[in-house]
Write a protein that holds these residues in place. Structure first.
Motif, short mmCIF file in Angstrom:
data_model
loop_
_atom_site.label_atom_id
_atom_site.label_comp_id
_atom_site.label_asym_id
_atom_site.label_seq_id
_atom_site.Cartn_x
_atom_site.Cartn_y
_atom_site.Cartn_z
N UNK A 1 0.84 -1.15 -0.07
CA UNK A 1 -0.02 0.02 0.02
C UNK A 1 0.91 1.12 0.02
N UNK A 2 0.61 2.03 -1.08
CA UNK A 2 1.59 3.27 -0.87
C UNK A 2 0.81 4.38 0.05
N UNK B 1 -4.47 3.17 -4.93
CA UNK B 1 -3.28 2.87 -5.71
C UNK B 1 -2.17 1.95 -4.88
N UNK B 2 -1.52 1.25 -5.60
CA UNK B 2 -0.62 0.45 -4.86
C UNK B 2 0.72 0.51 -5.77
N UNK B 3 1.74 -0.02 -5.01
CA UNK B 3 3.21 0.10 -5.77
C UNK B 3 4.10 -0.92 -5.28
N UNK C 1 6.10 3.78 -8.85
CA UNK C 1 5.23 2.67 -9.81
C UNK C 1 3.89 2.83 -9.38
N UNK C 2 3.35 3.83 -8.90
CA UNK C 2 1.85 3.88 -8.52
C UNK C 2 0.96 3.30 -9.64
N UNK C 3 -0.09 2.32 -9.28
CA UNK C 3 -0.93 1.73 -10.09
C UNK C 3 -1.44 2.98 -11.26
N UNK C 4 -1.86 4.19 -10.96
CA UNK C 4 -2.11 4.94 -11.78
C UNK C 4 -1.38 5.46 -12.93
#
Length: 457
Positions: free
Chosen positions: A183-184, A209-211, A218-221
């Motif tokens: 989890x970011x 968003x995760x990374x 490298x966030x999901x978005x």
């Protein structure tokens, strides 16, 4: 999946609040990456639960090969629980409920939803304070649904190379469901979600968003953004090298022959090619050497001989995907509805002479046609047919801008039901299977309507 640690030592503290003594415990190093950043409960080997009340990091290190984060924490347990009896004994915590191991999953569709966010700015330089649903399919299709309150959804469809989709799916699997996923700090759960549909009918939904890297780059978005940048592009390959002799000095230089690619979608002007790393390669000259027409869609496909600027050697890109983007003026109007068209036509004396005449024309969906100061009325069915032809002329896959497009003498402003306003300079046409297109320019369509207006007056 469990992550193990031990309590290595206890530290006695005196409360600043009431002076009472309490203990906290310093752990061994454990994988903070695998913890996915939320530790709610510890378990001993018999499955007994011990609840941490607060914990703080006392030390951190990163594995240089895997980028995995390892930490030691100072943890205080709920109700001041004395954990001395578990010193140096194995404890573990479970992965959080949101985590799913996607290593062996095969994704065939991902739907990304954003609320009050402006991801469409990547595509058309406009922001959107609504809900955007982006559906990405394994066959290369991307569908973007723009939903505004009390309005019909506006749907745009794009096609990209399947290889880009597979690369995107793999990046999303790594981002959302690998050992390094966590989890970011900026999860954005209030505004976004990602739903993965897999071949085995498993469906996984993520509300934030995760990374997968320690720097949170490298966030999901960010991965979705990179894919959307590839929308509105045409893929081609350099298939062979051609050696040429300069007529000027007799030197040898290279040009490159492409595979067949859509010249219709190129809209007849190719200035730059981009490789998979988005590096730019400028084209100095190109010649069409072969062409064919799809009999069903009338789409034109060509092979071209490219010479690159400054004699750039492109041998390393042979048989690798390159792409060019649609021109900035193009807007896909397939799912749009026109409610008004404003035109400005100007006529000048030859060779940069003075302005002779200017006509301002406004055509509305209710049948009203205004030419300068005069107002006329035409039947709505004729207006509907006219708007349909204009929509295809200006915003379909076969639209292109001819070399002599009258950019200084014809200007158009489209008002759409979705609220968008789009401006065009010059006349446009539809590709008729030749590199030069048909002769039914935008102005000819407007002139035909005006003839009907004058005849019905």
């Amino acid at each position: 999946m469990k992550t193990y640690l031990t309590l290595e030592k206890s530290i006695s503290h005196k409360s600043n609040y009431d002076g009472c003594l309490y203990k906290s415990y310093v752990t061994s190093f454990f994988s903070y990456t695998k913890s996915h950043h939320t530790i709610n409960d510890f378990y001993d080997e018999e499955g007994n639960v011990y609840i941490p009340e607060v914990y703080s990091f006392s030390e951190k290190k990163i594995d240089p090969d895997t980028n995995e984060i390892f930490v030691r924490v100072d943890v205080e347990f709920e109700d001041g629980f004395d954990m001395d009896f578990l010193l140096h004994k194995p404890l573990y915590f479970n992965e959080p409920e949101w985590f799913q191991d996607l290593t062996n999953e095969k994704i065939n569709k991902i739907v990304c939803s954003y609320s009050d966010w402006d991801i469409l700015d990547l595509l058309d330089n406009k922001t959107s304070n609504t809900t955007i649903n982006i559906s990405i399919f394994d066959d290369g299709m991307i569908q973007i649904e723009d939903i505004k309150e009390n309005q019909d959804p506006v749907i745009s469809t794009y096609q990209v190379n399947k290889n880009y989709i597979q690369q995107f799916f793999e990046a999303m699997k790594q981002n959302l469901g690998s050992e390094t996923t966590y989890e970011s700090r900026y999860v954005g759960g209030w505004s976004r979600s990602f739903t993965l549909y897999c071949d085995n009918r498993n469906v996984f939904k993520y509300e934030a968003d995760y990374c997968a890297d320690s720097k949170e780059e490298s966030l999901t978005t960010n991965i979705v953004e990179e894919l959307l940048k590839k929308c509105q592009i045409t893929i081609l390959f350099l298939e062979e090298v051609k050696y040429n002799t300069s007529y000027l000095d007799g030197s040898t230089y290279k040009t490159y022959i492409t595979n067949f690619f859509s010249y219709t979608k190129a809209r007849h002007k190719i200035q730059y090619l981009y490789d998979e790393n988005d590096n730019v390669h400028s084209i100095e000259l190109y010649e069409i050497i072969d062409r064919k027409v799809d009999p069903d869609t009338n789409e034109l496909f060509v092979r071209a001989d490219f010479e690159f600027e400054d004699d750039e050697d492109m041998d390393t890109f042979l048989h690798k995907p390159l792409y060019f983007k649609e021109p900035a003026w193009f807007q896909d109007l397939t799912n749009e509805e026109i409610v008004q068209l404003d035109c400005i036509f100007e006529q000048y004396e030859p060779v940069l002479g003075p302005l002779i005449e200017r006509n301002n024309i406004s055509i509305c969906i209710n049948g009203t046609v205004q030419v300068n100061d005069k107002i006329y009325n035409l039947s709505k069915p004729k207006i509907y047919d006219f708007f349909d032809e204009i929509r295809i002329n200006l915003g379909s896959e076969k639209t292109y801008k001819p070399l002599l497009s009258g950019e200084c003498s014809s200007r158009y402003t489209l008002h759409l039901k979705s609220g968008k306003v789009i401006k065009y300079s010059g006349d446009y046409a539809l590709c008729d299977g030749t590199p030069y297109g048909c002769k039914r320019y935008t102005k000819f369509i407007v002139d035909d309507l005006l003839k009907q207006v004058y005849e019905s007056d």
